[in-house]
Design an enzyme around this catalytic site. Sequence first.
Site, PDB file in Angstrom:
ATOM      1  N   LYS A 149       0.967  -1.093  -0.016  1.00 55.62           N
ATOM      2  CA  LYS A 149       0.126   0.014   0.030  1.00 55.62           C
ATOM      3  C   LYS A 149       0.784   1.029  -0.022  1.00 55.62           C
ATOM      4  CE  LYS A 149      -2.029   2.131   3.365  1.00 55.62           C
ATOM      5  NZ  LYS A 149      -2.736   2.813   4.264  1.00 55.62           N
ATOM      6  N   ASP A 193      -6.451   0.475   0.616  1.00 58.20           N
ATOM      7  CA  ASP A 193      -6.598   0.533   2.146  1.00 58.20           C
ATOM      8  C   ASP A 193      -7.956   0.064   2.835  1.00 58.20           C
ATOM      9  OD1 ASP A 193      -8.129   2.391   1.542  1.00 58.20           O
ATOM     10  OD2 ASP A 193      -7.480   4.227   2.555  1.00 58.20           O
TER      11      ASP A 193
END
Length: 203
Positions: A111, A129
């Site tokens: 991420k 996320d």
Amino acid sequence: MEGLTATYPDARTELAYRNPFELLVATVLSAQATDVSVNAATPALFAAYPDALALSRATPGEVEGHIRSIGLYRGKARNLVALAGLLEERHGGVVPNDFEAVVALPGAGRKTANVVLSNAYGFPAIAVDTHVGRLARRLGLSVQTNPDKVEQDLQALFPRDRWVFLHHALILHGRRVCIARKPLCSACVLQGVCPKIDVVVQG
Ligand code: SF4
């Protein structure tokens, strides 16, 4: 995509940063913390440690003093000092434009690498996320709970040149409308195409 584009034409990260180094640090700090809390702490942090060399020479305890208001600050302080050291050692203090190299830094994962490389260098990526994952499932775009698998599903569904926008727009939509506990479906621009998958389950 049409609904999101009309609603969030300028969607971008809400983290404040002036260069790739600051974006990397802010993104590491944002794990399990709000962008607002990160943005409140980073001006003083960056004033004290403006680059990787300065941060690599700090102790975790010194860094903790600047980020105490952010969740998990002890571990993040340790990671930031180690990350800065590796940036200096391996990359001359510059954030590499290389996915595997960023993933290998302490405190960074897929991420973080996706956020940093897409915003700093225009790398096509969809960072998944909590908001992106939740919306992908509610919208019926993925049944996966593993962020890496959600990322693959979204990449398969949308054109590569829209991935970065999609990531930012889904985050904004998740914060403002498709809220985790109480989605505002009646005010949602996507209600005509949304099967509201886990909203129905939640009642
Ligand atoms: S219609 Fe409801 S569940 Fe679907 S995206 Fe909009 S807010 Fe979320």
